[in-house]
Write an enzyme that holds these catalytic residues in place. Sequence first.
Site, short mmCIF file in Angstrom:
data_model
loop_
_atom_site.label_atom_id
_atom_site.label_comp_id
_atom_site.label_asym_id
_atom_site.label_seq_id
_atom_site.Cartn_x
_atom_site.Cartn_y
_atom_site.Cartn_z
N ALA A 1 -23.45 -55.03 -28.70
CA ALA A 1 -23.92 -54.69 -27.37
C ALA A 1 -25.44 -54.58 -27.34
O ALA A 1 -26.07 -54.90 -26.35
CB ALA A 1 -23.30 -53.38 -26.91
N GLU A 2 -26.05 -54.15 -28.43
CA GLU A 2 -27.48 -53.93 -28.33
C GLU A 2 -28.30 -54.58 -29.43
O GLU A 2 -29.50 -54.43 -29.47
CB GLU A 2 -27.79 -52.42 -28.29
CG GLU A 2 -27.24 -51.66 -29.46
CD GLU A 2 -27.80 -50.25 -29.51
OE1 GLU A 2 -28.78 -49.96 -28.82
OE2 GLU A 2 -27.24 -49.43 -30.25
N ASP B 1 -19.53 -44.18 -30.68
CA ASP B 1 -19.03 -45.47 -30.17
C ASP B 1 -17.89 -45.94 -31.06
O ASP B 1 -17.87 -47.07 -31.53
CB ASP B 1 -20.17 -46.49 -30.15
CG ASP B 1 -19.87 -47.69 -29.26
OD1 ASP B 1 -18.85 -47.66 -28.54
OD2 ASP B 1 -20.65 -48.66 -29.29
N ILE C 1 -27.12 -59.60 -35.15
CA ILE C 1 -26.90 -59.44 -36.58
C ILE C 1 -27.18 -60.78 -37.26
O ILE C 1 -26.57 -61.79 -36.90
CB ILE C 1 -25.45 -59.01 -36.87
CG1 ILE C 1 -25.07 -57.78 -36.04
CG2 ILE C 1 -25.25 -58.76 -38.34
CD1 ILE C 1 -25.78 -56.51 -36.41
N ILE D 1 -24.88 -63.97 -37.13
CA ILE D 1 -23.44 -63.88 -37.40
C ILE D 1 -22.71 -62.98 -36.42
O ILE D 1 -21.50 -63.03 -36.29
CB ILE D 1 -23.12 -63.40 -38.83
CG1 ILE D 1 -23.76 -62.03 -39.09
CG2 ILE D 1 -23.53 -64.44 -39.86
CD1 ILE D 1 -23.10 -61.29 -40.23
N1 ADP Z 1 -22.87 -54.89 -42.49
C1 ADP Z 1 -22.26 -55.86 -41.77
N2 ADP Z 1 -21.60 -56.85 -42.40
C2 ADP Z 1 -21.01 -57.82 -41.69
N3 ADP Z 1 -21.02 -57.92 -40.36
C3 ADP Z 1 -21.66 -56.99 -39.66
C4 ADP Z 1 -22.32 -55.90 -40.33
N4 ADP Z 1 -22.88 -55.13 -39.39
C5 ADP Z 1 -22.59 -55.69 -38.19
N5 ADP Z 1 -21.84 -56.81 -38.33
C6 ADP Z 1 -21.36 -57.69 -37.25
O1 ADP Z 1 -22.26 -57.65 -36.15
C7 ADP Z 1 -21.68 -57.11 -34.95
C8 ADP Z 1 -22.61 -56.21 -34.19
O2 ADP Z 1 -23.03 -55.13 -34.99
P1 ADP Z 1 -23.18 -53.63 -34.43
O3 ADP Z 1 -23.82 -52.83 -35.50
O4 ADP Z 1 -21.88 -53.16 -33.92
O5 ADP Z 1 -24.21 -53.86 -33.25
P2 ADP Z 1 -24.24 -53.29 -31.75
O6 ADP Z 1 -24.90 -51.96 -31.86
O7 ADP Z 1 -25.06 -54.27 -31.05
O8 ADP Z 1 -22.84 -53.20 -31.26
C9 ADP Z 1 -20.45 -56.42 -35.46
O9 ADP Z 1 -19.47 -56.38 -34.47
C10 ADP Z 1 -20.05 -57.25 -36.67
O10 ADP Z 1 -19.33 -58.39 -36.28
MG MG Z 2 -21.14 -52.42 -32.08
#
Ligand code: ADP
Ligand code: MG
Lengths: 194, 324
Positions: A7-8, A112, A11, A3
């Site tokens: 960046a890293e 971040d 999900i 979904i």
């Molecule tokens: N608990 C959550 N519920 C719904 N969507 C989520 C959740 N956590 C992350 N996402 C989705 O996944 C994307 C990437 O998650 P994130 O934790 O920011 O990862 P990264 O460290 O790769 O940036 C988010 O921008 C959001 O769209």
């Molecule tokens: Mg992020």
Amino acid sequence: MVIGEGAEAQIYLENILGLEMVVKVRQRKEYRIPEIDEPMRRRRTRKEAGLMIVASKAGINVPHVIAVGKFSIYMEKIGGKLLKDIQNSKTYMEKVGKELARMHDSGIVHGDYTPANIMISGNETTIIDFGLADMSLDPEQKAVDLLLMKRSVTRGMYAHFEHAYVNASRNGTAVKKQLAETERRGRYQSRTLS
Amino acid sequence: MRVIGIESSAHTFGVGIVDDGKILAKEKEMFHIGTTGMIPAEVAEFHTDNAAEVINRALKSANLNYSDIEGIGYTRGPGLGPCLQVGYLSAKTLAKKLKVPIAPVNHGVAHIESTRLISGMKDPIALYVSGGNSQILKMDNKPFKHYRVLGETFDIGVGNMLDSFARELKLTPSWGSSIEKKASGGKYVEMPYSVKGMDFSFTGLLTKAVSMIPDVPAKDLCFSIQEAAFSMLAETTERALLLTNSDEICVCGGVAQNSRLKQILNLVAKEHGARFGFIEGALNADNGAMIAMVAERMLLAGHSTSIDKCDIEQRFRVDSAEVF
Ligand SMILES: Nc1ncnc2c1ncn2[C@@H]1O[C@H](COP(=O)(O)OP(=O)(O)O)[C@@H](O)[C@H]1O
Ligand SMILES: [Mg+2]
């Protein structure tokens, strides 16, 4: 089902025993050698889960952590959209500024803090992605959180954010001063020579 | 429009000539830094001694006479005052003599724009890595067209970091190219990794690597410091790419000559289906052609500066320079 792609991490939305949850998996990055990549992903996963739990205990709105694996965090699914994907507003920026102040006051720096890591559902904000977060009361680290927001939104939107932050935070003024200092040091740095 | 560009912000006195974005000549003389670094006044003297000769050489290599030149560009900053002064004075003298318009150019913008234009990119995330600079930028149209800094080093530039380390190992400093050679076949020893959002810092890495010199083979240290530093740059560039929904990455500045850095950034781009752009080795080092390229665009946009309003600005910020 994938979904989101940050960046890293990737999900996934998974249905485990009838419970819908989000799994954040830190993928291997081809551009880093495994010697750097693996320990980093393991370290960040552990740390992120830990800090989410700390933040949640401090009353910050974050997804509830359900379980933690080697490179993955299982957490509650948050509805709504990312702040970066919706029309920004004064109301959101103020809310997000206040939330950061509360987070800093409880000893957490996010690392971040940008619209890509804030989810909006109705008028509820949820902070995600504690992958670069840390426990710290250092004004310099707090200032970095402001700086990242400053670089990610328009001047006007940032002004609302900063105003709300400074009013709500215990050391708002000191952090603001530190921000000016950090910016001066970074940006006005002249080219030095070898 | 045939434009001559003069670059003298640091140890290079460079002269380039372009016409319609095509490089007709690029000539330079470099002050050679010893192991002790350099004194600005000494470098400026070196530039003064070479200025006329390098300008003549560029004209000759482009097969042009002074009278063929239609415009002049020079580096306004950032850089070392005494060094900038030499290029500025040469440009001013030429402009007066030839009665052609003059354009002051930002050094960082010249690195980014020359790379962007030559590699045929529209609106890339630019990683600008040289001795004193390490920044991630992207074009922003408000309040005027300029490169906005999305991320940067909190302390020293990656080039200076690699050079300082090279000096500790008694290698010749050259924006990391001696480290790159030495790194081949090395194995990784753990290094500090310092990234905050899209910013990064290098002093912790340098201090740690230096402290390990007596105990760890030099090639392992060179390999490790390079992998750690470039991983930091790659990760922050990747974050900028995703945050801005961009689909192009380019790398410029002296350290862009490092092939391992290019290989890593290419992998970042590939992972996200983005294009990766870079230019030929020597054009990444300070040169006059990049100044001429930007100056030509400024002059064609009608943006010349009257001779008595020209100046130098040692701390000319990249994000305060208007781009045309
Ligand atoms: N608990 C959550 N519920 C719904 N969507 C989520 C959740 N956590 C992350 N996402 C989705 O996944 C994307 C990437 O998650 P994130 O934790 O920011 O990862 P990264 O460290 O790769 O940036 C988010 O921008 C959001 O769209
Ligand atoms: Mg992020």
